[in-house]
Design an enzyme around this catalytic site. Structure first.
Site, mmCIF file in Angstrom:
data_model
loop_
_atom_site.group_PDB
_atom_site.id
_atom_site.type_symbol
_atom_site.label_atom_id
_atom_site.label_comp_id
_atom_site.label_asym_id
_atom_site.label_seq_id
_atom_site.Cartn_x
_atom_site.Cartn_y
_atom_site.Cartn_z
ATOM 1 N N ASN A 109 0.846 -1.191 0.000
ATOM 2 C CA ASN A 109 0.000 0.000 0.000
ATOM 3 C C ASN A 109 0.883 1.243 0.000
ATOM 4 O OD1 ASN A 109 -2.001 1.871 0.254
ATOM 5 N ND2 ASN A 109 -2.797 1.116 2.210
ATOM 6 N N ASP A 144 -6.051 -13.744 -20.349
ATOM 7 C CA ASP A 144 -6.770 -14.542 -19.360
ATOM 8 C C ASP A 144 -7.667 -15.585 -20.038
ATOM 9 O OD1 ASP A 144 -7.629 -14.877 -16.552
ATOM 10 O OD2 ASP A 144 -9.570 -14.224 -17.324
ATOM 11 N N ASN A 183 -5.914 6.435 -1.327
ATOM 12 C CA ASN A 183 -6.841 5.832 -2.309
ATOM 13 C C ASN A 183 -7.447 4.520 -1.797
ATOM 14 O OD1 ASN A 183 -4.880 3.843 -2.609
ATOM 15 N ND2 ASN A 183 -4.067 4.675 -4.519
ATOM 16 N N ASP A 184 -7.246 4.218 -0.525
ATOM 17 C CA ASP A 184 -7.735 2.935 0.001
ATOM 18 C C ASP A 184 -9.249 2.797 -0.133
ATOM 19 O OD1 ASP A 184 -5.139 2.485 0.637
ATOM 20 O OD2 ASP A 184 -5.419 2.415 2.821
ATOM 21 N N GLU A 237 -3.330 -17.830 -21.093
ATOM 22 C CA GLU A 237 -3.499 -18.717 -19.925
ATOM 23 C C GLU A 237 -4.204 -19.995 -20.387
ATOM 24 O OE1 GLU A 237 -5.791 -18.895 -15.616
ATOM 25 O OE2 GLU A 237 -6.694 -17.884 -17.320
ATOM 26 N N GLY A 268 -5.965 -2.563 0.104
ATOM 27 C CA GLY A 268 -5.372 -1.228 -0.035
ATOM 28 C C GLY A 268 -4.087 -1.151 -0.830
ATOM 29 N N ASP A 298 -1.573 -0.977 -4.030
ATOM 30 C CA ASP A 298 -1.783 -0.141 -5.212
ATOM 31 C C ASP A 298 -0.514 -0.035 -6.065
ATOM 32 O OD1 ASP A 298 -0.211 1.640 -3.658
ATOM 33 O OD2 ASP A 298 -2.027 2.459 -2.739
#
Ligand code: CA
Length: 617
Positions: free
Chosen positions: A139, A332, A144-145, A361, A165, A167
Site C-alpha cells: 500500500n 486470461d 486511495n484505500d 493462460e 489497499g 496499489d
C-alpha cells in the site's frame, strides 16, 4: 438533529439519485483519443449518451473521414467509423452531434502522434517474470484505500475477500527490491476498474476498460509506473481479459445491443472443459457451453462474433499498449475465447507492435491440449491461432511430480523427462511461460510440504528450463498456502503496509530461512541474467539414470549442466554417458556456491537436490 432538517436531507438524497440515474447527453466517447501513424487507418468510436442515437454526427478535419455511422438497438449509442490517413496531423477537432430541437453536442476528439521510441520490447526467454496482485503487494498510497462511489465498501485486511489497499504506488516503491531479486518483467493481475460489490480486488471483472481502478491509482500513474520500470531495465506485462466483462460495467448496465454478450434462457455457466473445443468427436452443445457459457454470474460472456465487440476490445488493447508502453500481454482464460476472433486480434495487435510478446493462460491437462492453442498448425487443427506462447501447466505439474513422486516408468523424474520430450508439439516451446505456482493455485512451498531442499530444486528447474520463467510474489520469502479458497494464496506481502510488524522486503525483516530462499533465487536469477545458455541456449535432456534427471543448457559461450536427484537417498551420477555434451570439459563450478568442482566424472548428489554446474575446459 430536528425532524424537518432530516426531511430536507432525504429529499436532497432522492433528488441526487434521480439526477444520477439520468444519462448525460454525451456521457462518453471511447477510445477518448487515438493516434496518427498506426498501420490500420481505421478506428471505431463508441458514443454513449442520452438518446444520442437520434443525432446526426459529423466532423471536418483534414486527413480524417467519417466513413460510417451505425445506429444500434439501444438508442443511447452511436458507433462512428473513422479513417485516419497517414497525412492527418496530430491535433484536436470537433465531432458534432446535431439533435432536432436541441443544442448541438460537441466532443473535441484528439489525435496524438505515436511514440514509436518507446515501442513494446517483448518479454522473452531472456526474462524472469514476477506475478503480483496489486491489492496484496504493498500500500503505497493510503489516500486511495477507500474511494467514494465504489460499490465495494471499505477496507478489510482481515478478510481475504475484501480490498486490502495495495496499489500501483506500492509496486513503484519496491522496484528496487524486484530488480535486486533478479526479476526483469512484472505482471500484475488486471489494474483496470473493477467496480464490483464483492471481491473486486482480483481484477478479472472489468467495469471500465479505459480506466485504472482508482483504488490502484490513475491512468497517469500507471503510465509513469511503466516509464519507471523501463528506466530501471524492467519490462511490463498487462493482463487482458477478452472472455468476459463485469456485470456492473456501463456496457452491461445499459447494453448497446442484446448480442453484446451471450444470452441464455437462464443463467448458464461455462462447463470449463477445454477438451470440448478440440475434440473431433465432441458434441456441438458441449463446445457451445464451453465457449458461450458465462464464467461466473458477475462475469458476462462477451460475444466475440459481434463486430462491435471485436473492435471495442482490440482497440482498447492497442490503446493501452501505445498509451503506457506495454511490453507483453498475458491473455486470461484463453481457451474460452472465440478462436477465429483471437487469431484476428493477434494479427492486428502484432501488426502495430511487432516485438510485443503474447501468452495465453491455458490451465489444461495435457501437452496436446496446451499445444492446440499455440501458433503454427502443428497439431492437425487446420487453423493457426497466432498465439505465440502459453502458460505451461504441464511443466509445472511435472516438476511437482519429480519432487514429490516416486520414480516409476512414467512417474517421478520420468514425468518431467517425458513432458519435455513432447516439445515437438509446439512450433516454438521457448515461448512457453514456465511456472511453479500463481494466484489461482497452491503456493509452491506448500506443494513441496515446506521441504526446503525440494523448494530449491524446484526453483533451480524453473530458472534453468527452456521457456520464460515466471515466479509468484512471495515465493522468494517462502509464503505458504493451499488455494481453496483462492484468498489463502493471495495474502499481503509482509512489510507492504505501514503498520506491518515485519518487513520482509529487507534482509533484516526476513528470518534465516527466508533469506536463504531469497538469496538462492537472487543468485540463480542474476546468474541466468548473464548466462545466455540459460536464456536462449539449446536444451538437451537424458533419460533419467539412477533416479537422477540430467539436462544441459548450452550455446557457443557456455554449457550448464543441471542434475536433479529425485530419489530418497544420496546417489552417484557417472557422467561418462553424457559425452555428447561434456566432451572437452574437465571441471566445473557450482553456480549457487561458486565452488570449483575438479572431478566432474562422478558426482555425488544428495536426495532431492539439484546441482547446477557451469562446465569449463
Ligand atoms: Ca492504497
Amino acid at each position: 438533529m430536528t425532524r424537518p432538517k432530516l426531511k430536507i436531507t432525504l429529499a436532497l438524497l432522492l433528488l441526487s439519485q434521480y439526477v444520477l440515474a439520468q444519462l448525460p447527453a454525451l456521457e462518453r466517447v471511447e477510445p477518448a483519443f487515438w493516434w496518427v501513424g498506426f498501420k490500420n487507418p481505421k478506428v471505431q468510436l463508441i458514443v454513449h449518451g442520452d438518446k444520442i442515437g437520434a443525432s446526426q454526427a459529423s466532423l471536418n478535419y483534414a486527413g480524417v473521414k467519417l466513413t460510417a455511422v451505425h445506429k444500434v438497438e439501444n438508442t443511447n449509442y452511436l458507433f462512428l467509423d473513422l479513417a485516419i490517413s497517414a497525412a492527418a496531423r496530430p491535433g484536436k477537432f470537433p465531432i458534432t452531434f446535431k439533435q432536432t430541437g436541441k443544442k448541438d453536442l460537441v466532443y473535441n476528439y484528439e489525435l496524438k502522434q505515436r511514440n514509436t521510441a518507446q515501442g513494446a520490447q517483448g518479454v522473452t526467454n531472456k526474462d524472469l517474470i514476477y506475478l503480483l496482485m496489486p491489492d496484496r503487494f504493498s500500500n503505497g498510497d493510503p489516500s486511495n484505500d477507500v474511494v467514494k462511489g465504489m460499490l465495494e465498501a471499505g477496507l478489510h485486511r482481515d478478510s481475504m475477500y475484501s480490498r486490502h489497499g495495495g496499489d500501483i504506488q506500492g509496486v513503484i516503491n519496491h522496484l528496487d527490491y524486484l530488480k535486486d531479486l533478479g526479476v526483469t518483467a512484472i505482471w500484475m493481475t488486471p489494474e483496470i476498474e473493477n467496480n464490483e460489490p464483492h471481491a473486486s480486488y482480483h481484477g478479472y471483472a472489468v467495469t471500465d476498460y479505459y480506466k485504472i481502478d482508482p483504488r490502484y491509482g490513475t491512468n497517469e500513474l500507471f503510465k509513469s509506473y511503466v516509464a519507471k520500470c523501463h528506466a530501471m531495465g524492467l519490462k511490463v506485462i498487462k493482463d487482458l481479459v477478452h472472455n468476459h466483462i463485469g456485470t456492473e460495467s456501463w456496457l452491461i448496465q445499459d447494453i448497446p445491443m442484446k448480442s453484446w454478450v451471450h444470452q441464455w434462457p437462464k443463467y448458464t455457466n461455462s462447463n470449463f472443459r477445454d477438451a470440448a473445443v478440440m475434440d473431433p468427436h465432441g458434441a456441438a452443445a458441449d463446445k457451445k457451453q464451453m465457449l458461450d457459457g458465462w464464467f461466473d454470474k458477475r462475469m458476462a460472456d462477451l460475444n466475440q462474433n459481434n463486430p462491435y465487440v471485436q473492435n471495442y476490445l482490440t482497440q482498447n488493447h492497442i490503446w493501452w499498449i501505445e498509451y503506457a508502453g506495454i511490453d507483453g500481454l498475458r491473455l486470461d482464460t484463453y481457451p474460452y475465447n472465440d478462436a477465429v476472433y483471437m487469431a484476428d486480434w493477434s494479427k492486428k495487435v502484432k501488426a502495430e507492435f511487432p516485438r510485443l510478446s503474447i501468452f495465453g493462460e491455458t490451465l489444461v491437462w495435457s501437452v496436446a491440449n496446451q499445444a492446440f492453442f499455440t501458433q503454427g498448425n502443428t497439431v492437425n487443427r487446420g487453423f493457426d491461432t497466432q498465439l505465440p506462447g502459453i502458460t505451461d501447466a504441464q511443466i509445472k505439474d511435472a516438476i511437482a511430480e519429480a519432487l514429490n513422486g516416486k520414480e516409476g516408468w512414467t512417474d517421478g523424474v520420468n514425468r518431467i523427462y517425458n513432458i519435455v520430450a513432447q516439445d515437438f508439439m509446439y512450433q516454438d516451446p521457448t515461448r512457453n511461460t514456465v511456472f511453479l505456482d500463481n494466484h489461482d493455485m497452491s503456493r509452491f512451498y506448500s506443494i513441496v510440504n515446506e521441504d526446503f531442499t525440494k523448494f530449491k530444486s524446484g526453483m533451480a528447474m524453473l530458472l534453468t528450463m527452456r521457456g520464460v520463467p515466471q515466479m509468484y510474489y512471495g515465493d522468494e520469502i517462502l509464503l505458504k498456502g493451499y488455494s481453496n479458497p483462492d484468498g489463502l494464496v493471495r495474502e499481503d506481502f509482509p512489510g507492504g503496509w505501514e503498520a506491518d510488524k515485519k518487513n520482509k522486503f529487507t534482509a533484516e525483516g526476513r528470518d534465516k530461512k527466508e533469506n536463504e530462499a531469497f538469496n538462492y533465487i537472487r543468485t540463480l536469477a542474476n546468474y541466468r541474467k548473464r548466462t545466455t545458455a540459460l536464456q536462449t541456449g539449446k536444451l538437451m535432456q537424458y533419460i533419467p539414470r539412477n533416479g537422477i534427471y540430467t539436462y544441459f543448457r548450452y550455446d557457443d559461450k557456455k554449457t550448464v549442466m543441471i542434475a536433479y536427484n529425485g530419489s530418497e537417498k544420496e546417489s552417484a551420477l557417472d557422467t561418462d554417458y553424457f559425452s555428447e555434451r561434456m566432451a572437452g570439459f574437465n571441471s566445473g563450478t557450482d553456480v549457487i556456491t561458486g565452488q570449483k568442482i575438479s572431478n566432474i566424472k562422478q558426482l555425488l548428489i544428495p536426495a532431492k537436490t539439484t546441482l547446477i554446474i557451469e562446465l569449463s575446459k
